[in-house]
Motif scaffolding. Structure first.
Motif, PDB file in Angstrom:
ATOM      1  N   GLY A 176      39.976 -36.741  78.521  1.00 55.07           N
ATOM      2  CA  GLY A 176      41.125 -37.065  79.359  1.00 55.07           C
ATOM      3  C   GLY A 176      41.049 -36.349  80.692  1.00 55.07           C
ATOM      4  N   TRP A 177      41.652 -36.954  81.700  1.00 54.24           N
ATOM      5  CA  TRP A 177      41.696 -36.372  83.047  1.00 54.24           C
ATOM      6  C   TRP A 177      43.130 -36.407  83.541  1.00 54.24           C
ATOM      7  CZ3 TRP A 177      42.666 -38.747  87.985  1.00 54.24           C
ATOM      8  CH2 TRP A 177      42.409 -37.904  89.087  1.00 54.24           C
ATOM      9  N   GLN A 178      43.680 -35.229  83.843  1.00 53.99           N
ATOM     10  CA  GLN A 178      45.056 -35.104  84.325  1.00 53.99           C
ATOM     11  C   GLN A 178      45.055 -34.705  85.797  1.00 53.99           C
ATOM     12  OE1 GLN A 178      48.489 -35.039  82.372  1.00 53.99           O
ATOM     13  NE2 GLN A 178      48.671 -35.681  84.519  1.00 53.99           N
ATOM     14  N   ASP A 179      45.825 -35.441  86.595  1.00 50.80           N
ATOM     15  CA  ASP A 179      45.966 -35.119  88.016  1.00 50.80           C
ATOM     16  C   ASP A 179      47.454 -35.043  88.346  1.00 50.80           C
ATOM     17  OD1 ASP A 179      44.721 -34.969  90.842  1.00 50.80           O
ATOM     18  OD2 ASP A 179      46.256 -36.522  91.045  1.00 50.80           O
ATOM     19  N   VAL A 180      47.884 -33.919  88.914  1.00 50.00           N
ATOM     20  CA  VAL A 180      49.283 -33.705  89.265  1.00 50.00           C
ATOM     21  C   VAL A 180      49.376 -33.388  90.748  1.00 50.00           C
ATOM     22  CG1 VAL A 180      51.359 -32.338  88.828  1.00 50.00           C
ATOM     23  CG2 VAL A 180      49.805 -32.879  86.946  1.00 50.00           C
ATOM     24  N   GLU A 181      50.220 -34.125  91.454  1.00 48.31           N
ATOM     25  CA  GLU A 181      50.349 -33.990  92.898  1.00 48.31           C
ATOM     26  C   GLU A 181      50.774 -32.579  93.295  1.00 48.31           C
ATOM     27  OE1 GLU A 181      52.534 -36.572  96.357  1.00 48.31           O
ATOM     28  OE2 GLU A 181      53.753 -35.954  94.649  1.00 48.31           O
ATOM     29  N   GLY A 182      51.724 -32.016  92.553  1.00 42.36           N
ATOM     30  CA  GLY A 182      52.209 -30.670  92.873  1.00 42.36           C
ATOM     31  C   GLY A 182      53.434 -30.696  93.759  1.00 42.36           C
ATOM     32  N   ASP A 183      54.427 -29.859  93.395  1.00 46.66           N
ATOM     33  CA  ASP A 183      55.644 -29.766  94.200  1.00 46.66           C
ATOM     34  C   ASP A 183      56.399 -28.490  93.834  1.00 46.66           C
ATOM     35  OD1 ASP A 183      57.790 -30.191  95.833  1.00 46.66           O
ATOM     36  OD2 ASP A 183      58.511 -32.010  94.858  1.00 46.66           O
ATOM     37  N   GLN A 184      57.393 -28.604  92.924  1.00 44.47           N
ATOM     38  CA  GLN A 184      58.271 -27.483  92.632  1.00 44.47           C
ATOM     39  C   GLN A 184      57.618 -26.367  91.819  1.00 44.47           C
ATOM     40  OE1 GLN A 184      61.492 -27.147  93.781  1.00 44.47           O
ATOM     41  NE2 GLN A 184      60.999 -28.954  95.013  1.00 44.47           N
ATOM     42  N   THR A 185      56.753 -26.731  90.871  1.00 43.45           N
ATOM     43  CA  THR A 185      56.214 -25.721  89.958  1.00 43.45           C
ATOM     44  C   THR A 185      54.872 -25.159  90.407  1.00 43.45           C
ATOM     45  OG1 THR A 185      57.387 -26.685  88.073  1.00 43.45           O
ATOM     46  CG2 THR A 185      55.495 -25.294  87.569  1.00 43.45           C
ATOM     47  N   THR A 186      53.935 -26.022  90.763  1.00 45.37           N
ATOM     48  CA  THR A 186      52.601 -25.528  91.123  1.00 45.37           C
ATOM     49  C   THR A 186      52.367 -25.502  92.630  1.00 45.37           C
ATOM     50  OG1 THR A 186      51.663 -27.762  90.912  1.00 45.37           O
ATOM     51  CG2 THR A 186      51.616 -26.349  88.963  1.00 45.37           C
ATOM     52  N   GLY A 187      53.378 -25.887  93.413  1.00 44.01           N
ATOM     53  CA  GLY A 187      53.206 -25.874  94.849  1.00 44.01           C
ATOM     54  C   GLY A 187      52.515 -27.128  95.340  1.00 44.01           C
ATOM     55  N   PRO A 188      52.374 -27.290  96.645  1.00 45.84           N
ATOM     56  CA  PRO A 188      51.849 -28.528  97.220  1.00 45.84           C
ATOM     57  C   PRO A 188      50.392 -28.811  96.876  1.00 45.84           C
ATOM     58  CG  PRO A 188      52.068 -26.832  98.900  1.00 45.84           C
ATOM     59  CD  PRO A 188      52.746 -26.303  97.687  1.00 45.84           C
TER      60      PRO A 188
END
Length: 236
Positions: A176-188
C-alpha cells in the motif's frame, strides 16, 4: 474495552442466532471477532505495538448493498475506534468483482483538536484465476478530503495477491501507498510512505489463524511500522 468487546461478541451471537436467514432470503447478517498481537492501520501500529481486541457486524442484501460497523481498542483518542461503512459490491459476467463505498472513522471519546474523526470513499476490484494455487489479485483506492487530524487531502493505493496452498493454508502479499497533503497535524509538508506485508493463514474449524510480517519505508515512522502480527479470528 475488554467488557465492550465481550458484549460485542455476545451481541454477534445473539443477532446471528435470532436472525439466521433462510437460504433463499435476500438478507444476510454476519459478525466477526478477533484478537491481534498488534493493530496496524496501513502499516502503522495504532496500539503502540500492543495487542487489540476487535469485532464487527455486517448486513448485506442480495442487490449488493451492504452496511456494517467495526471496533478496536487503540492507544490514543481515549482508547477506542469505531468504523461505520456502507456501499455496493458485485461481480461482472467475466468474474471481475467490484466494491465502492464510504467509511467514517469515529473516535467517540476523543475531544482532541484538530478533530480526529474523518471520512473516506473507496473503490476496489479483484479477480480469481482458475488452476493451481487459485491466485486472486486485487487493487483499490481510497480518498479522504480531510484526513485524520484535519490533515488535508489523502489518497491511498493498494494491491494484493492471495494464493491457496495445499492442506488449507493461504499465502498473501500486500502493498500500500499512503499520501497525505498535510495541514493541521503534520504541517504543510505532509507525508507519504509505502508499506507491505507477507502473511500465511489457516482455517481450523470456526477459527482462522494467521501470521504476517509487516514493514515499510523510512518515511513511515520507524519501529511502529515493523511488526510480526498474529491473529486469531472467528466469523459468525
Amino acid at each position: 474495552m475488554r467488557k465492550l468487546m465481550t458484549k460485542l461478541g455476545v451481541l454477534i451471537l445473539a443477532v446471528c442466532s435470532a436472525n439466521a436467514p433462510a437460504e433463499d432470503s435476500p438478507h444476510q447478517f454476519s459478525g466477526n471477532i478477533a484478537l491481534v498481537t498488534d493493530y496496524l492501520y496501513r502499516g502503522i501500529s495504532q496500539t503502540s505495538e500492543k495487542a487489540a481486541v476487535q469485532g464487527g457486524m455486517d448486513y448485506a442484501h442480495a442487490s449488493g448493498f451492504y452496511v456494517g460497523t467495526w471496533a478496536s481498542n487503540v492507544d490514543f483518542a481515549e482508547d477506542l475506534e469505531i468504523d461505520v461503512y456502507g456501499g455496493m459490491s458485485g461481480e461482472l459476467a467475466g468474474g471481475l468483482s467490484w466494491d465502492v463505498g464510504g467509511l467514517y472513522y469515529i473516535y467517540p471519546s476523543s475531544d482532541a483538536q484538530p478533530e480526529e474523526n474523518f471520512v473516506e470513499v473507496y473503490a476496489s476490484t479483484g479477480y480469481t484465476f482458475e488452476g493451481a494455487l487459485e491466485p486472486s489479485v486485487s487493487a483499490g483506492i481510497a480518498y479522504s478530503p480531510d484526513f485524520f487530524g484535519e490533515d488535508g487531502d489523502a489518497v491511498y493505493l493498494n494491491g494484493g495477491l492471495d494464493l491457496s496452498l495445499p492442506h488449507g493454508f493461504g499465502l498473501s502479499f500486500y502493498v500500500g501507498w499512503q499520501d497525505v497533503e498535510g495541514d493541521q497535524t503534520t504541517g504543510p509538508a505532509g507525508f507519504n510512505y509505502t508499506h507491505y506485508s507477507i502473511g500465511i493463514s489457516k482455517a481450523l474449524g470456526p477459527l482462522s489463524l494467521s501470521a504476517s510480517w509487516n514493514d515499510a519505508d523510512n518515511d513511515c515512522g520507524g519501529e511502529i511500522c515493523e511488526a510480526l502480527v498474529g491473529t486469531i479470528s472467528m466469523s459468525f
